[in-house]
Design a protein around this motif. Sequence first.
Motif, PDB file in Angstrom:
ATOM      1  N   GLU A 128      10.571   5.245 -17.410  1.00 29.40           N
ATOM      2  CA  GLU A 128      10.127   6.119 -16.368  1.00 29.40           C
ATOM      3  C   GLU A 128       9.791   5.319 -15.176  1.00 29.40           C
ATOM      4  OE1 GLU A 128       6.669   9.265 -15.314  1.00 29.40           O
ATOM      5  OE2 GLU A 128       6.650   8.498 -17.447  1.00 29.40           O
ATOM      6  N   LEU A 129       9.239   4.060 -15.692  1.00 34.20           N
ATOM      7  CA  LEU A 129       8.621   3.274 -14.548  1.00 34.20           C
ATOM      8  C   LEU A 129       9.928   2.339 -13.823  1.00 34.20           C
ATOM      9  CD1 LEU A 129       6.614   1.466 -13.076  1.00 34.20           C
ATOM     10  CD2 LEU A 129       6.427   0.078 -14.918  1.00 34.20           C
ATOM     11  N   LEU A 130      10.845   2.259 -14.618  1.00 34.99           N
ATOM     12  CA  LEU A 130      12.300   1.777 -14.191  1.00 34.99           C
ATOM     13  C   LEU A 130      12.783   2.560 -13.122  1.00 34.99           C
ATOM     14  CD1 LEU A 130      14.247  -0.761 -14.136  1.00 34.99           C
ATOM     15  CD2 LEU A 130      15.337   0.522 -16.065  1.00 34.99           C
ATOM     16  N   SER A 131      12.793   3.694 -13.479  1.00 41.01           N
ATOM     17  CA  SER A 131      13.260   4.959 -12.615  1.00 41.01           C
ATOM     18  C   SER A 131      12.484   5.149 -11.314  1.00 41.01           C
ATOM     19  CB  SER A 131      13.339   6.283 -13.325  1.00 41.01           C
ATOM     20  OG  SER A 131      13.730   7.280 -12.295  1.00 41.01           O
ATOM     21  N   LYS A 177       2.401  -7.944   7.927  1.00 40.95           N
ATOM     22  CA  LYS A 177       3.557  -8.363   7.052  1.00 40.95           C
ATOM     23  C   LYS A 177       3.780  -7.544   5.784  1.00 40.95           C
ATOM     24  CE  LYS A 177       4.894 -12.694   4.887  1.00 40.95           C
ATOM     25  NZ  LYS A 177       4.746 -13.890   4.654  1.00 40.95           N
ATOM     26  N   TYR A 178       2.817  -6.921   5.017  1.00 41.36           N
ATOM     27  CA  TYR A 178       3.109  -5.954   4.045  1.00 41.36           C
ATOM     28  C   TYR A 178       2.767  -4.605   4.147  1.00 41.36           C
ATOM     29  CZ  TYR A 178       2.633 -11.057   2.394  1.00 41.36           C
ATOM     30  OH  TYR A 178       2.674 -12.317   2.068  1.00 41.36           O
ATOM     31  N   ARG A 179       2.677  -4.244   5.112  1.00 41.46           N
ATOM     32  CA  ARG A 179       2.260  -2.667   5.088  1.00 41.46           C
ATOM     33  C   ARG A 179       3.337  -1.770   4.877  1.00 41.46           C
ATOM     34  NH1 ARG A 179       3.729   0.210   9.593  1.00 41.46           N
ATOM     35  NH2 ARG A 179       4.885  -1.149  11.412  1.00 41.46           N
ATOM     36  N   LEU A 180       4.529  -2.214   4.895  1.00 44.59           N
ATOM     37  CA  LEU A 180       5.672  -1.344   4.257  1.00 44.59           C
ATOM     38  C   LEU A 180       6.380  -1.516   2.974  1.00 44.59           C
ATOM     39  CD1 LEU A 180       7.705  -1.257   7.762  1.00 44.59           C
ATOM     40  CD2 LEU A 180       6.119   0.449   6.890  1.00 44.59           C
ATOM     41  N   LEU A 181       5.738  -2.640   2.310  1.00 49.70           N
ATOM     42  CA  LEU A 181       6.076  -3.106   1.119  1.00 49.70           C
ATOM     43  C   LEU A 181       5.695  -1.948   0.187  1.00 49.70           C
ATOM     44  CD1 LEU A 181       7.174  -5.535  -0.712  1.00 49.70           C
ATOM     45  CD2 LEU A 181       4.656  -6.375  -0.826  1.00 49.70           C
ATOM     46  N   PRO A 182       6.846  -1.410  -0.601  1.00 51.70           N
ATOM     47  CA  PRO A 182       6.496  -0.374  -1.762  1.00 51.70           C
ATOM     48  C   PRO A 182       5.622  -0.880  -2.919  1.00 51.70           C
ATOM     49  CG  PRO A 182       8.955  -0.809  -1.069  1.00 51.70           C
ATOM     50  CD  PRO A 182       8.336  -1.919  -0.558  1.00 51.70           C
ATOM     51  N   ILE A 183       4.841   0.195  -3.106  1.00 50.89           N
ATOM     52  CA  ILE A 183       4.040  -0.238  -4.162  1.00 50.89           C
ATOM     53  C   ILE A 183       3.718   0.841  -5.041  1.00 50.89           C
ATOM     54  CG2 ILE A 183       1.132  -0.362  -4.522  1.00 50.89           C
ATOM     55  CD1 ILE A 183       0.684  -1.486  -1.750  1.00 50.89           C
ATOM     56  N   ILE A 184       3.823   0.590  -6.298  1.00 52.92           N
ATOM     57  CA  ILE A 184       3.504   1.441  -7.390  1.00 52.92           C
ATOM     58  C   ILE A 184       2.369   1.244  -8.065  1.00 52.92           C
ATOM     59  CG2 ILE A 184       4.441   2.571  -9.443  1.00 52.92           C
ATOM     60  CD1 ILE A 184       7.321   2.152  -8.498  1.00 52.92           C
ATOM     61  N   MET A 185       1.369   2.271  -8.214  1.00 52.03           N
ATOM     62  CA  MET A 185       0.131   2.081  -8.823  1.00 52.03           C
ATOM     63  C   MET A 185       0.190   2.466 -10.500  1.00 52.03           C
ATOM     64  SD  MET A 185      -1.824   1.221  -6.246  1.00 52.03           S
ATOM     65  CE  MET A 185      -3.438   1.270  -6.764  1.00 52.03           C
ATOM     66  N   LEU A 186      -0.462   1.542 -11.303  1.00 47.57           N
ATOM     67  CA  LEU A 186      -0.814   2.034 -12.597  1.00 47.57           C
ATOM     68  C   LEU A 186      -2.072   2.453 -12.827  1.00 47.57           C
ATOM     69  CD1 LEU A 186       1.014  -1.101 -14.515  1.00 47.57           C
ATOM     70  CD2 LEU A 186       1.846   1.218 -13.962  1.00 47.57           C
ATOM     71  N   THR A 187      -2.092   3.568 -13.645  1.00 49.40           N
ATOM     72  CA  THR A 187      -3.453   4.249 -13.512  1.00 49.40           C
ATOM     73  C   THR A 187      -3.659   4.779 -14.943  1.00 49.40           C
ATOM     74  OG1 THR A 187      -5.022   5.999 -12.564  1.00 49.40           O
ATOM     75  CG2 THR A 187      -2.529   6.450 -12.659  1.00 49.40           C
ATOM     76  N   ALA A 188      -5.262   5.054 -15.387  1.00 48.32           N
ATOM     77  CA  ALA A 188      -5.158   5.648 -16.843  1.00 48.32           C
ATOM     78  C   ALA A 188      -4.743   7.209 -16.609  1.00 48.32           C
ATOM     79  CB  ALA A 188      -6.593   5.425 -17.074  1.00 48.32           C
ATOM     80  N   ARG A 189      -4.335   7.608 -17.715  1.00 50.20           N
ATOM     81  CA  ARG A 189      -4.059   8.814 -17.708  1.00 50.20           C
ATOM     82  C   ARG A 189      -4.835   9.985 -17.542  1.00 50.20           C
ATOM     83  NH1 ARG A 189       0.967  11.184 -18.977  1.00 50.20           N
ATOM     84  NH2 ARG A 189       1.681   9.111 -19.990  1.00 50.20           N
ATOM     85  N   ASP A 215       3.907   5.743  -5.064  1.00 50.82           N
ATOM     86  CA  ASP A 215       4.020   6.102  -6.183  1.00 50.82           C
ATOM     87  C   ASP A 215       2.764   5.858  -7.465  1.00 50.82           C
ATOM     88  OD1 ASP A 215       4.811   8.007  -8.135  1.00 50.82           O
ATOM     89  OD2 ASP A 215       7.056   7.594  -7.988  1.00 50.82           O
ATOM     90  N   TYR A 216       3.125   6.492  -8.331  1.00 51.07           N
ATOM     91  CA  TYR A 216       1.699   6.073  -9.514  1.00 51.07           C
ATOM     92  C   TYR A 216       2.664   6.394 -10.995  1.00 51.07           C
ATOM     93  CZ  TYR A 216       0.712  10.901  -9.821  1.00 51.07           C
ATOM     94  OH  TYR A 216       0.836  12.338 -10.263  1.00 51.07           O
ATOM     95  N   VAL A 217       2.210   5.636 -11.725  1.00 49.81           N
ATOM     96  CA  VAL A 217       2.706   5.991 -13.215  1.00 49.81           C
ATOM     97  C   VAL A 217       1.323   5.891 -14.032  1.00 49.81           C
ATOM     98  CG1 VAL A 217       3.814   4.967 -15.160  1.00 49.81           C
ATOM     99  CG2 VAL A 217       4.979   5.074 -12.918  1.00 49.81           C
ATOM    100  N   ALA A 218       1.115   6.863 -14.961  1.00 51.45           N
ATOM    101  CA  ALA A 218      -0.024   6.791 -15.718  1.00 51.45           C
ATOM    102  C   ALA A 218       0.005   5.857 -17.066  1.00 51.45           C
ATOM    103  CB  ALA A 218      -0.514   8.398 -16.157  1.00 51.45           C
TER     104      ALA A 218
END
Length: 255
Positions: free
Chosen positions: A116-119, A78-90, A106-109
């Motif tokens: 940037e996250l909005l983009s 059900k969720y395998r194609l759901l877009p995921i953006i990870m937040l990670t420590a820089r 994708d990921y954002v530090a």
Amino acid sequence: MNDGHPETHVLVVDDDDAIRDLLCDFLQDNQLITHQAANHAQMWQALQQQMPDVIILDINMPQRSGIELCRELRESPKYRLLPIIMLTARTSSLDTIMGLETGADDYVAKPFEPLELLSRIRSVIRRARMHVENPGKSPHEESADSGILRFIEFNEWKLDIHNRTLIDQSNTSIPLSNAEFKFLRFMLLNANRTLSRDQLMEEMHGREAGPFDRSIDLQISRLRQKLEVDTKSPSMIKTLRNEGYLLTADVRYLK
């Protein structure tokens, strides 16, 4: 988001109440509908109530990490194609690597610029919607996904498109991560053509490579470990200095 879709839902999963609230306030100010979850149980509950367009998933959470949750989402039909953006420590490159390996888009530090996250959010949602509504793929790629073709054969290897595995000359299946499969498939569809790091980053994450972004080099290294006899002197995936990478292979498409 004024792109023909009046409602865009974002699920923010982060155990830090302050960050979660600030992020949701910012996204709401930019016409996105937000939902919150502080842990894995709340995430699954929120998913049952509303299917989001993207999940913002913090990696470092107690009980169940974002990496574990990303893996579970990718294993769910059900969720395998759901877009995921990870937040990670820089400072944590390992977290970034693991997040991409488990299938994050994708990921954002942290700390990050909200714009940037909005983009990044807009980019992954746009690519997901294009895939559903109008994939716009190359003829080879379209055929590979249509069910007409089952394998991409190259040199002494085969890429099983349906099972997302690599098959060697002894017919042994070698599992690939989502990122490895997507990366190898793209290089095979562009075999014998030089691909810049920016082209590869655009295909994988919908953006250009930053000066300190090593995720493309990591994927190249992991594929070489599986494909090359001598990773220090690769004969299939070659590095072209100041140009990018080149996969040299006799590629054939099989039913």
